[in-house]
Motif scaffolding. Structure first.
Motif, PDB file in Angstrom:
ATOM      1  N   SER A  30       0.993  -1.172   0.041  1.00  0.00           N
ATOM      2  CA  SER A  30       0.237   0.063   0.041  1.00  0.00           C
ATOM      3  C   SER A  30       0.878   1.161  -0.021  1.00  0.00           C
ATOM      4  O   SER A  30       1.852   1.444   0.923  1.00  0.00           O
ATOM      5  CB  SER A  30      -0.942   0.051   1.106  1.00  0.00           C
ATOM      6  N   TRP A  31       0.834   2.164  -0.897  1.00  0.00           N
ATOM      7  CA  TRP A  31       1.561   3.216  -1.033  1.00  0.00           C
ATOM      8  C   TRP A  31       1.289   4.143   0.325  1.00  0.00           C
ATOM      9  O   TRP A  31       0.384   4.595   0.718  1.00  0.00           O
ATOM     10  CB  TRP A  31       0.984   4.273  -2.293  1.00  0.00           C
ATOM     11  N   PRO A  32       2.598   4.609   0.986  1.00  0.00           N
ATOM     12  CA  PRO A  32       2.672   5.291   2.038  1.00  0.00           C
ATOM     13  C   PRO A  32       2.012   6.636   1.846  1.00  0.00           C
ATOM     14  O   PRO A  32       2.320   7.321   0.870  1.00  0.00           O
ATOM     15  CB  PRO A  32       3.846   5.677   2.477  1.00  0.00           C
ATOM     16  N   HIS A  33       1.023   7.257   2.755  1.00  0.00           N
ATOM     17  CA  HIS A  33       0.401   8.413   2.338  1.00  0.00           C
ATOM     18  C   HIS A  33       0.047   8.988   3.819  1.00  0.00           C
ATOM     19  O   HIS A  33      -0.144  10.371   4.115  1.00  0.00           O
ATOM     20  CB  HIS A  33      -0.924   8.338   1.695  1.00  0.00           C
ATOM     21  N   LYS A  34       0.195   8.339   4.984  1.00  0.00           N
ATOM     22  CA  LYS A  34      -0.209   8.852   6.132  1.00  0.00           C
ATOM     23  C   LYS A  34       0.928   9.692   6.914  1.00  0.00           C
ATOM     24  O   LYS A  34       1.677   8.934   7.486  1.00  0.00           O
ATOM     25  CB  LYS A  34      -0.913   7.861   7.161  1.00  0.00           C
ATOM     26  N   GLU A  35       0.823  10.830   7.053  1.00  0.00           N
ATOM     27  CA  GLU A  35       2.119  11.788   7.500  1.00  0.00           C
ATOM     28  C   GLU A  35       2.114  11.345   8.930  1.00  0.00           C
ATOM     29  O   GLU A  35       3.355  11.435   9.304  1.00  0.00           O
ATOM     30  CB  GLU A  35       1.965  13.285   7.252  1.00  0.00           C
ATOM     31  N   GLU A  36       1.176  11.206   9.799  1.00  0.00           N
ATOM     32  CA  GLU A  36       1.495  11.040  11.140  1.00  0.00           C
ATOM     33  C   GLU A  36       2.329   9.593  11.333  1.00  0.00           C
ATOM     34  O   GLU A  36       2.978   9.417  12.201  1.00  0.00           O
ATOM     35  CB  GLU A  36       0.069  10.645  11.938  1.00  0.00           C
ATOM     36  N   VAL A  66      -3.566   2.045  -3.980  1.00  0.00           N
ATOM     37  CA  VAL A  66      -3.710   3.507  -4.188  1.00  0.00           C
ATOM     38  C   VAL A  66      -5.156   4.028  -3.827  1.00  0.00           C
ATOM     39  O   VAL A  66      -6.123   3.220  -4.165  1.00  0.00           O
ATOM     40  CB  VAL A  66      -2.936   4.066  -5.107  1.00  0.00           C
ATOM     41  N   LYS A  67      -5.219   5.081  -3.373  1.00  0.00           N
ATOM     42  CA  LYS A  67      -6.503   5.861  -3.198  1.00  0.00           C
ATOM     43  C   LYS A  67      -7.356   6.016  -4.577  1.00  0.00           C
ATOM     44  O   LYS A  67      -8.447   5.737  -4.561  1.00  0.00           O
ATOM     45  CB  LYS A  67      -6.371   7.073  -2.359  1.00  0.00           C
ATOM     46  N   ASP A  68      -6.546   6.438  -5.570  1.00  0.00           N
ATOM     47  CA  ASP A  68      -7.352   6.956  -6.651  1.00  0.00           C
ATOM     48  C   ASP A  68      -6.075   7.180  -7.765  1.00  0.00           C
ATOM     49  O   ASP A  68      -4.683   6.941  -7.478  1.00  0.00           O
ATOM     50  CB  ASP A  68      -7.955   8.415  -6.149  1.00  0.00           C
ATOM     51  N   GLU A  69      -6.492   7.674  -9.190  1.00  0.00           N
ATOM     52  CA  GLU A  69      -5.553   8.199 -10.155  1.00  0.00           C
ATOM     53  C   GLU A  69      -4.539   9.057  -9.552  1.00  0.00           C
ATOM     54  O   GLU A  69      -3.507   8.968 -10.013  1.00  0.00           O
ATOM     55  CB  GLU A  69      -6.545   8.427 -11.269  1.00  0.00           C
ATOM     56  N   GLU A  70      -4.782  10.192  -8.789  1.00  0.00           N
ATOM     57  CA  GLU A  70      -3.981  10.954  -8.302  1.00  0.00           C
ATOM     58  C   GLU A  70      -2.913  10.274  -7.621  1.00  0.00           C
ATOM     59  O   GLU A  70      -1.448  10.625  -7.791  1.00  0.00           O
ATOM     60  CB  GLU A  70      -4.747  12.035  -7.410  1.00  0.00           C
ATOM     61  N   MET A  71      -3.233   9.538  -6.505  1.00  0.00           N
ATOM     62  CA  MET A  71      -2.004   8.916  -5.897  1.00  0.00           C
ATOM     63  C   MET A  71      -1.208   7.827  -6.722  1.00  0.00           C
ATOM     64  O   MET A  71      -0.339   7.919  -6.395  1.00  0.00           O
ATOM     65  CB  MET A  71      -2.956   8.133  -4.751  1.00  0.00           C
ATOM     66  N   VAL A  89       4.487  -3.815 -12.446  1.00  0.00           N
ATOM     67  CA  VAL A  89       3.862  -3.092 -11.378  1.00  0.00           C
ATOM     68  C   VAL A  89       2.391  -2.779 -11.526  1.00  0.00           C
ATOM     69  O   VAL A  89       2.274  -2.127 -12.688  1.00  0.00           O
ATOM     70  CB  VAL A  89       4.725  -1.640 -11.216  1.00  0.00           C
ATOM     71  N   GLU A  90       1.442  -3.307 -10.742  1.00  0.00           N
ATOM     72  CA  GLU A  90       0.291  -2.958 -11.074  1.00  0.00           C
ATOM     73  C   GLU A  90      -0.554  -2.108  -9.780  1.00  0.00           C
ATOM     74  O   GLU A  90      -0.114  -2.243  -8.713  1.00  0.00           O
ATOM     75  CB  GLU A  90      -0.692  -4.116 -10.959  1.00  0.00           C
ATOM     76  N   PHE A  91      -1.379  -1.211 -10.225  1.00  0.00           N
ATOM     77  CA  PHE A  91      -1.911  -0.450  -9.102  1.00  0.00           C
ATOM     78  C   PHE A  91      -3.642  -0.933  -8.903  1.00  0.00           C
ATOM     79  O   PHE A  91      -4.310  -1.123  -9.866  1.00  0.00           O
ATOM     80  CB  PHE A  91      -2.064   0.998  -9.730  1.00  0.00           C
ATOM     81  N   TYR A  92      -4.057  -0.881  -7.644  1.00  0.00           N
ATOM     82  CA  TYR A  92      -5.333  -1.264  -7.614  1.00  0.00           C
ATOM     83  C   TYR A  92      -5.942  -0.071  -6.638  1.00  0.00           C
ATOM     84  O   TYR A  92      -5.408   0.360  -5.694  1.00  0.00           O
ATOM     85  CB  TYR A  92      -5.425  -2.483  -6.736  1.00  0.00           C
TER      86      TYR A  92
END
Length: 148
Positions: A30-36, A66-71, A89-92
């Motif tokens: 899962s792509w990292p995104h939670k700054e905390e 990933v959350k969406d196309e932007e991520m 590499v595949e995204f879901y």
């Protein structure tokens, strides 16, 4: 999505966890995104995370939530700077609360004798270690989404 008889233990139905060194089709991340989770450092981890993905992609598929196309585009902006095999590499689009896919992701069980369901996913009901790290509602449904 096929299901199995949940009134019995998977072992009794012939399922087993594969060993970590066994050949497998892909690694889920899962792509990292939670700054905390990465205080004052999240921007610093992206290049190393992309290199990790590049190494994995040399021998197997890498499936990234990933959350969406932007991520997805953001993640690719780092991965494309590596020598990753992009065909691996595949995204879901599975939104997560945090990046710890080893904790919230699918756990696969195998049964070589069950031709209808040789591979199933265990959905543990992830609760962020007893609710210690909320929110976790998106993480909890990742195995279900992947199974579907």
């Amino acid at each position: 999505m096929n299901t199995i008889d949940t009134s019995k233990f998977p072992k009794d139905l012939g399922y087993r966890f594969p060993a970590e060194w066994e050949e497998h089709e892909a690694t889920w991340l899962s792509w990292p995104h939670k700054e905390e989770s990465w205080p004052d450092r999240i921007q610093l981890i992206y290049p190393a995370y992309a290199e990790f993905i590049a190494e994995l992609s040399k021998g197997e598929k890498v499936r990234i939530n990933v959350k969406d196309e932007e991520m997805k585009i953001f993640a690719l902006s780092f991965i494309e700077k590596t020598d990753a095999n992009l065909s691996q590499v595949e995204f879901y689009f599975n939104e997560t609360n945090d990046a710890w896919c080893r904790d919230h992701g699918p756990a696969f069980l195998l049964n070589k004798n069950n031709l209808d369901n040789p591979k199933v996913i265990v959905d543990w009901g992830f609760n962020a270690w007893g609710g210690k790290y909320p929110p976790f509602e998106n993480d909890d449904v990742v195995p279900t989404r992947i199974g579907a």
